[in-house]
Design an enzyme around this catalytic site. Structure first.
Site, PDB file in Angstrom:
ATOM      1  N   ALA A 229       0.879  -1.169   0.000  1.00 49.35           N
ATOM      2  CA  ALA A 229       0.000   0.000   0.000  1.00 49.35           C
ATOM      3  C   ALA A 229       0.916   1.219   0.000  1.00 49.35           C
ATOM      4  O   ALA A 229       2.051   1.150   0.479  1.00 49.35           O
ATOM      5  CB  ALA A 229      -0.863  -0.028   1.247  1.00 49.35           C
TER       6      ALA A 229
ATOM      7  N   GLY B 179       0.439  -4.885   0.959  1.00 51.65           N
ATOM      8  CA  GLY B 179      -0.772  -4.874   0.136  1.00 51.65           C
ATOM      9  C   GLY B 179      -0.573  -5.553  -1.211  1.00 51.65           C
ATOM     10  O   GLY B 179      -1.529  -6.025  -1.821  1.00 51.65           O
TER      11      GLY B 179
ATOM     12  N   GLU C  71      -0.976  -9.133  -0.476  1.00 48.94           N
ATOM     13  CA  GLU C  71      -2.406  -9.313  -0.167  1.00 48.94           C
ATOM     14  C   GLU C  71      -3.243  -9.300  -1.449  1.00 48.94           C
ATOM     15  O   GLU C  71      -4.211 -10.051  -1.577  1.00 48.94           O
ATOM     16  CB  GLU C  71      -2.875  -8.221   0.807  1.00 48.94           C
TER      17      GLU C  71
ATOM     18  N   GLU D 189       4.406  -5.357   7.352  1.00 47.75           N
ATOM     19  CA  GLU D 189       3.678  -4.300   8.061  1.00 47.75           C
ATOM     20  C   GLU D 189       4.141  -4.060   9.492  1.00 47.75           C
ATOM     21  O   GLU D 189       4.168  -2.925   9.964  1.00 47.75           O
ATOM     22  CB  GLU D 189       2.168  -4.593   8.052  1.00 47.75           C
TER      23      GLU D 189
HETATM   24  N1  COA Z   1       4.646   3.078  -0.611  1.00 48.17           N
HETATM   25  C1  COA Z   1       5.069   4.223  -1.153  1.00 48.17           C
HETATM   26  N2  COA Z   1       6.176   4.323  -1.878  1.00 48.17           N
HETATM   27  C2  COA Z   1       6.902   3.207  -2.062  1.00 48.17           C
HETATM   28  C3  COA Z   1       6.520   1.975  -1.531  1.00 48.17           C
HETATM   29  C4  COA Z   1       5.327   1.936  -0.767  1.00 48.17           C
HETATM   30  N3  COA Z   1       4.866   0.803  -0.241  1.00 48.17           N
HETATM   31  N4  COA Z   1       7.454   1.052  -1.866  1.00 48.17           N
HETATM   32  C5  COA Z   1       8.375   1.692  -2.604  1.00 48.17           C
HETATM   33  N5  COA Z   1       8.049   3.005  -2.725  1.00 48.17           N
HETATM   34  C6  COA Z   1       8.777   4.045  -3.426  1.00 48.17           C
HETATM   35  C7  COA Z   1      10.013   4.502  -2.668  1.00 48.17           C
HETATM   36  O1  COA Z   1       9.662   5.424  -1.663  1.00 48.17           O
HETATM   37  C8  COA Z   1      10.830   5.079  -3.779  1.00 48.17           C
HETATM   38  O2  COA Z   1      10.309   6.360  -4.094  1.00 48.17           O
HETATM   39  P1  COA Z   1      11.308   7.621  -4.308  1.00 48.17           P
HETATM   40  O3  COA Z   1      12.174   7.237  -5.486  1.00 48.17           O
HETATM   41  O4  COA Z   1      10.398   8.767  -4.599  1.00 48.17           O
HETATM   42  O5  COA Z   1      12.095   7.747  -3.051  1.00 48.17           O
HETATM   43  C9  COA Z   1      10.526   4.178  -4.958  1.00 48.17           C
HETATM   44  O6  COA Z   1       9.301   3.545  -4.645  1.00 48.17           O
HETATM   45  C10 COA Z   1      11.572   3.117  -5.184  1.00 48.17           C
HETATM   46  O7  COA Z   1      11.747   2.394  -3.979  1.00 48.17           O
HETATM   47  P2  COA Z   1      13.195   2.196  -3.262  1.00 48.17           P
HETATM   48  O8  COA Z   1      12.918   1.957  -1.812  1.00 48.17           O
HETATM   49  O9  COA Z   1      14.101   3.309  -3.609  1.00 48.17           O
HETATM   50  O10 COA Z   1      13.666   0.849  -3.977  1.00 48.17           O
HETATM   51  P3  COA Z   1      14.677  -0.235  -3.383  1.00 48.17           P
HETATM   52  O11 COA Z   1      15.000  -1.135  -4.510  1.00 48.17           O
HETATM   53  O12 COA Z   1      15.788   0.415  -2.650  1.00 48.17           O
HETATM   54  O13 COA Z   1      13.813  -1.052  -2.287  1.00 48.17           O
HETATM   55  C11 COA Z   1      11.849  -2.190  -1.458  1.00 48.17           C
HETATM   56  C12 COA Z   1      12.722  -1.828  -2.689  1.00 48.17           C
HETATM   57  C13 COA Z   1      10.604  -2.875  -1.976  1.00 48.17           C
HETATM   58  C14 COA Z   1      12.632  -3.136  -0.542  1.00 48.17           C
HETATM   59  C15 COA Z   1      11.516  -0.899  -0.692  1.00 48.17           C
HETATM   60  O14 COA Z   1      10.965   0.042  -1.616  1.00 48.17           O
HETATM   61  C16 COA Z   1      10.489  -1.100   0.405  1.00 48.17           C
HETATM   62  O15 COA Z   1      10.832  -1.617   1.460  1.00 48.17           O
HETATM   63  N6  COA Z   1       9.230  -0.645   0.191  1.00 48.17           N
HETATM   64  C17 COA Z   1       8.194  -0.679   1.181  1.00 48.17           C
HETATM   65  C18 COA Z   1       7.674  -2.088   1.368  1.00 48.17           C
HETATM   66  C19 COA Z   1       6.628  -2.129   2.436  1.00 48.17           C
HETATM   67  O16 COA Z   1       6.880  -1.922   3.612  1.00 48.17           O
HETATM   68  N7  COA Z   1       5.407  -2.407   2.021  1.00 48.17           N
HETATM   69  C20 COA Z   1       4.299  -2.572   2.909  1.00 48.17           C
HETATM   70  C21 COA Z   1       3.512  -1.328   2.991  1.00 48.17           C
HETATM   71  S1  COA Z   1       2.128  -1.545   4.090  1.00 48.17           S
END
Ligand code: COA
Length: 257
Positions: A66, A112, A115, A135
């Site tokens: 999400a 999400g 999910e 989460e």
């Molecule tokens: N919500 C909002 N933005 C998100 C996102 C999310 N769930 N997941 C990734 N993004 C965004 C990042 O903020 C980043 O944006 P920016 O370039 O404007 O800073 C962009 O997507 C790329 O992500 P980044 O984190 O730079 O890529 P990465 O390869 O270093 O890491 C992940 C990849 C998936 C490990 C990391 O993005 C992550 O942990 N995301 C969140 C996962 C999460 O907790 N999801 C559950 C949400 S309830």
């Protein structure tokens, strides 16, 4: 229909929905959830479409969760509302569609995103896919059905571990746990899903819809799945597809549903 966050393509009897926010790793914001609802609703109403594939754009993510920026400042009531509305609009909606939905997990499927994949009728992953429910690392729990659907698919102990550690599992581990049905190299992911969709399309759509209702009934509180099976089984006998399927078998030809 023009969408801003998703792409919808039709190819014969199969439709493909691609979540298209690659710069945000296809994170599910409110608008994307609403567009997905509209797209699924429209495809469900299209008699030509017998199966739907959902995937993420790019080669890195299915859906990275999400959109955290949208709920970071929510209070208790807003949090509950987000979960309730999301479940109704998208996750329960997909699970209860009459048209089969296949999740093509092409990369990260987190929070999400996982999910969403779990709300689909089954899942296929590419070798680079990583799945998890992170989460609790954000101080919250899965709110789009993850605490319910993950134990259904992988068992309570494995689900507890995944949720408590907030870790990611590999595609291979996901297959071994029953979370995904197949794992293939990334370039073979959509072709395999299309092949499965085509196989589905040869069968009776009314019978498939009845089967979805019967299988789902097993996971609904207060509902006897065997009773639902009996009712759905009986209803099939009144359909044109049943006439065609049984007649074709007796005439030693392929049915034309
Ligand atoms: N919500 C909002 N933005 C998100 C996102 C999310 N769930 N997941 C990734 N993004 C965004 C990042 O903020 C980043 O944006 P920016 O370039 O404007 O800073 C962009 O997507 C790329 O992500 P980044 O984190 O730079 O890529 P990465 O390869 O270093 O890491 C992940 C990849 C998936 C490990 C990391 O993005 C992550 O942990 N995301 C969140 C996962 C999460 O907790 N999801 C559950 C949400 S309830």
């Amino acid at each position: 229909m023009n969408y801003s966050n998703i792409l919808v393509e039709k190819n014969g009897k199969t439709a493909k929905i691609t979540i298209n926010r690659p710069k945000k790793l296809n994170a599910l914001n409110k608008d994307t959830i609403n567009e997905l609802h509209m797209a699924f609703e429209a495809l469900e109403a299209d008699d030509q479409i017998r199966a739907i594939i959902i995937t993420g754009s790019g080669d890195k993510a299915f859906v990275a969760g999400a959109d955290i920026t949208e709920f970071a400042h929510f209070d208790i009531l807003e949090g509950a509302k987000l979960s309730k509305k999301g479940q109704k609009t998208l996750f329960d909606f997909i699970e209860n569609l009459n048209t089969p939905v296949i999740a093509a997990i092409n990369g990260f499927a987190l929070g999400g995103g996982l999910e969403l994949a779990m709300a689909c009728h089954f899942r296929v992953a590419s070798e680079n896919a990583k799945m998890g429910l992170p989460e609790v690392s954000l101080g919250v729990i899965p709110g789009y059905g993850g605490t319910q659907r993950l134990p259904q698919l992988v068992g309570k102990g494995k689900a507890m571990e995944m949720i408590m550690t907030a870790g990611m599992i590999t595609a291979e581990d996901a297959q071994n746990s029953g979370l995904v049905n197949h794992v293939v190299p990334q370039e073979e992911l959509i072709p395999l899903c299309e092949k499965l969709a085509k196989k589905i399309s040869y069968n009776s759509s009314t019978a498939i819809s009845a089967a979805i209702k019967a299988v789902n009934a097993n996971f609904k509180d207060g509902i006897n799945g065997y009773d639902v099976e009996i009712k759905q089984f009986g209803k099939c006998f009144g359909t044109e597809d049943f006439d065609e399927g049984t007649t074709a078998f007796l005439e030693k030809r392929k049915p034309n549903f």
